[in-house]
Write an enzyme that holds these catalytic residues in place. Structure first.
Site, short mmCIF file in Angstrom:
data_model
loop_
_atom_site.label_atom_id
_atom_site.label_comp_id
_atom_site.label_asym_id
_atom_site.label_seq_id
_atom_site.Cartn_x
_atom_site.Cartn_y
_atom_site.Cartn_z
N PHE A 299 2.00 25.01 -36.52
CA PHE A 299 1.75 24.72 -35.11
C PHE A 299 2.10 25.94 -34.27
CE2 PHE A 299 2.99 20.47 -36.86
CZ PHE A 299 1.69 19.96 -36.89
N SER B 286 -3.38 22.65 -43.82
CA SER B 286 -2.58 21.45 -43.61
C SER B 286 -2.13 21.30 -42.16
CB SER B 286 -1.37 21.55 -44.53
OG SER B 286 -0.48 20.53 -44.22
N LYS B 287 -1.98 20.05 -41.77
CA LYS B 287 -1.49 19.77 -40.41
C LYS B 287 0.02 19.57 -40.42
CE LYS B 287 -5.41 19.23 -38.00
NZ LYS B 287 -5.92 19.25 -36.68
N ARG B 288 0.62 19.72 -41.58
CA ARG B 288 2.08 19.61 -41.64
C ARG B 288 2.67 20.92 -42.13
NH1 ARG B 288 3.17 15.03 -45.09
NH2 ARG B 288 1.23 13.97 -44.60
#
Ligand code: GLU
Length: 493
Positions: free
Chosen positions: A271, A256-258
């Site tokens: 991140f 996931s990018k979140r």
């Protein structure tokens, strides 16, 4: 390979935060470059102005420097093949598109956005999937030039073969066959004169003498277009290696990018700056990420950066996806952290303690760190581990924690009352404390746990804590006895 020297690049688009997926790509390129004493190049692919994010460059460069992935050429470093930011290279792309137009490998497309939309709608209604209908492909050269000179807006499109196959060899996936009949005449230069990713990417990889391309799997489908561009220019393409995707910890779906939410409400970082903020050591994160799709021998896990560089090779990159695993990363981070000399560990936890508002001296931390480092996973854990030593008042805790099984509050209170006189010793050392408390256990004729558990909870506010006698010594007599006094009050209330 179009050059003797290994030259690889990491080519992020500054559209958002620096995700660990990108960091893994950067790392593989870095390891490969260093293994071959080659060059690791950073190139910024900022041709998508709509998705440009002004914070992205800071996140990226801070993230790379936290990870220790220093680049040899690129923004801030310069190099023979700059500029390394695509928006500063527009003249280069213009010169190169002219070559393709002159040779008839590309054509101007004057279709308006409205017409393109209409074509799309029609195709959708008829359930065909052919994209652009190549309306402008056969305009005569004269008409094309005339309309452009008259100021009509246009894009430039590739003139792909209409049928036949092409086979592309990927160092990880082997031969992949693409059918031209299923491809579109993609845009190379947009109406505003800015190139698309595909065109700028190919031109730059050639001009920057890139020998190997290692990038995410999501670009595999662009390969036939890219390879055709190399062919049109008469350039030899670099060696290609598309890295396996990283899956979510569940093994389902692309990572996931979140930020992910854990069952306890805390957030899992995704991140790079979140990993840094949570107190992961970059060496541990690098080691962990190196094993996402690459392995040395299927069993070796912990490797120093030098070992990774020495051992890294393309042929040990797997074609199957790798799942992110926070437990494994945490265990690795804990190990790395415990291997640090205490002085080093102390200087790394200081920023976390300062931002938690704690008062401390380095000497005090040097004494405390051996007590807690066994229980630390990340640097930020130092806050929750050391608070009991650095903040005078304990956080409120549940009184039942003070009670060993099958004992009452009254019984426990009277046991704790006996501790006070027993610890009125002038030499408040771990050995003396142990001697006095063990003597007390036999005097009171109780099991050790019946006395030690309430003392531990009284002075730490929790059951999971460092060894008792060391903890008492580290807290000192006043704090220890005060906290035991508070626990008695709590039990009696
Ligand atoms: N700019 C592309 C990206 O951010 C780079 C792809 C490539 O490495 O060719 O994913």
């Amino acid at each position: 390979m179009n050059t003797e020297q290994v030259r690889v690049r990491f080519a992020p688009s500054p559209t958002g935060d620096f995700h660990v997926g990108g960091a893994r790509t950067a790392l593989f390129n870095y390891l490969f470059a260093h293994h071959h004493s080659g060059k690791f190049i950073l190139r910024i692919e900022d041709t998508d102005q709509k998705r440009f994010n002004p914070d992205a460059m800071g996140w990226l460069t801070n993230g790379l420097s936290y990870l220790g992935l220093d680049w040899d050429e690129g923004p801030g470093k310069g190099g023979e093949f700059g500029p390394y930011v695509q928006s500063e290279r527009l003249n280069i792309y213009n010169e190169h598109i002219q070559i393709l137009l002159d040779k008839g490998f590309a054509y101007r497309c004057f279709c308006t956005p409205e017409r393109l939309e209409q074509v799309r709608e029609e195709h959708k209604a008829n359930k065909v999937d052919i994209g652009y209908d190549r309306h402008c492909r056969n305009l005569s050269n004269d008409e094309s030039i005339k309309r452009a000179e008259a100021g009509e807006a246009f894009t430039v499109r590739i003139k792909l073969p209409l049928d036949g196959n092409t086979t592309v060899t990927d160092a990880i996936r082997g031969d992949i066959v693409f059918d031209y009949g299923r491809l579109q005449d993609s845009v190379l230069i947009k109406a505003d004169g800015i190139p698309t990713y595909h065109f700028a990417n190919v031109v730059d990889d050639h001009l920057m003498k890139i020998s190997h391309i290692m990038r995410g799997d999501e670009w595999v489908n662009s390969l036939p277009l890219h390879m055709y561009l190399y062919q049109c220019f008469g350039w030899e393409p670099p060696i290609l290696a598309h890295l396996p995707i990283i899956l979510n910890p569940s093994g389902k779906g692309k990572m996931s990018k979140r930020a992910q939410r854990a069952p306890d409400g805390s957030e899992y970082p995704v991140f790079v700056r979140q990993f840094e903020g949570a107190g992961y050591l970059s060496d541990a994160l690098v080691n962990f990420m190196a094993l996402l799709g690459w392995s040395f021998d299927d069993k070796t896990e912990e490797m120093t950066r030098d070992e990774l560089i020495q051992r890294f090779s393309l042929d040990r990159i797997s074609s199957s996806p790798a799942a992110w695993n926070y437990e494994k990363l945490n265990a690795m981070n804990g190990d790395y952290l415990r291997q640090l000399p205490n002085e080093d560990l102390v200087s790394r936890i200081e920023p976390f303690l300062t931002s938690a508002g704690f008062d401390y001296t380095q000497d005090r931390l040097l004494k405390l760190i051996p007590l807690v480092k066994e229980r630390m996973t990340t640097l930020s854990d130092s806050v929750n581990q050391l608070d009991i030593f650095l903040v005078e008042d304990l956080k409120p805790y549940d009184v039942t924690l003070l009670l060993p099984k099958k004992t009452t509050a009254g019984e426990t209170a009277s046991l704790l009352k006996a501790v006070h006189p027993a610890l009125e010793i002038s030499e408040f050392t771990q050995e003396k404390i142990e001697e006095m408390l063990r003597r007390l256990v036999s005097e009171l004729d109780v099991k050790a746990g019946q006395l030690f558990q309430p003392i531990r909870v009284a002075v730490c506010g929790r059951k999971a804590a460092p060894p008792l006698f060391e903890t008492l010594e580290a807290l000192g007599k006043t704090w220890s006895l005060n906290r035991i006094g508070n626990a008695i009050t709590l039990l009696e209330s």
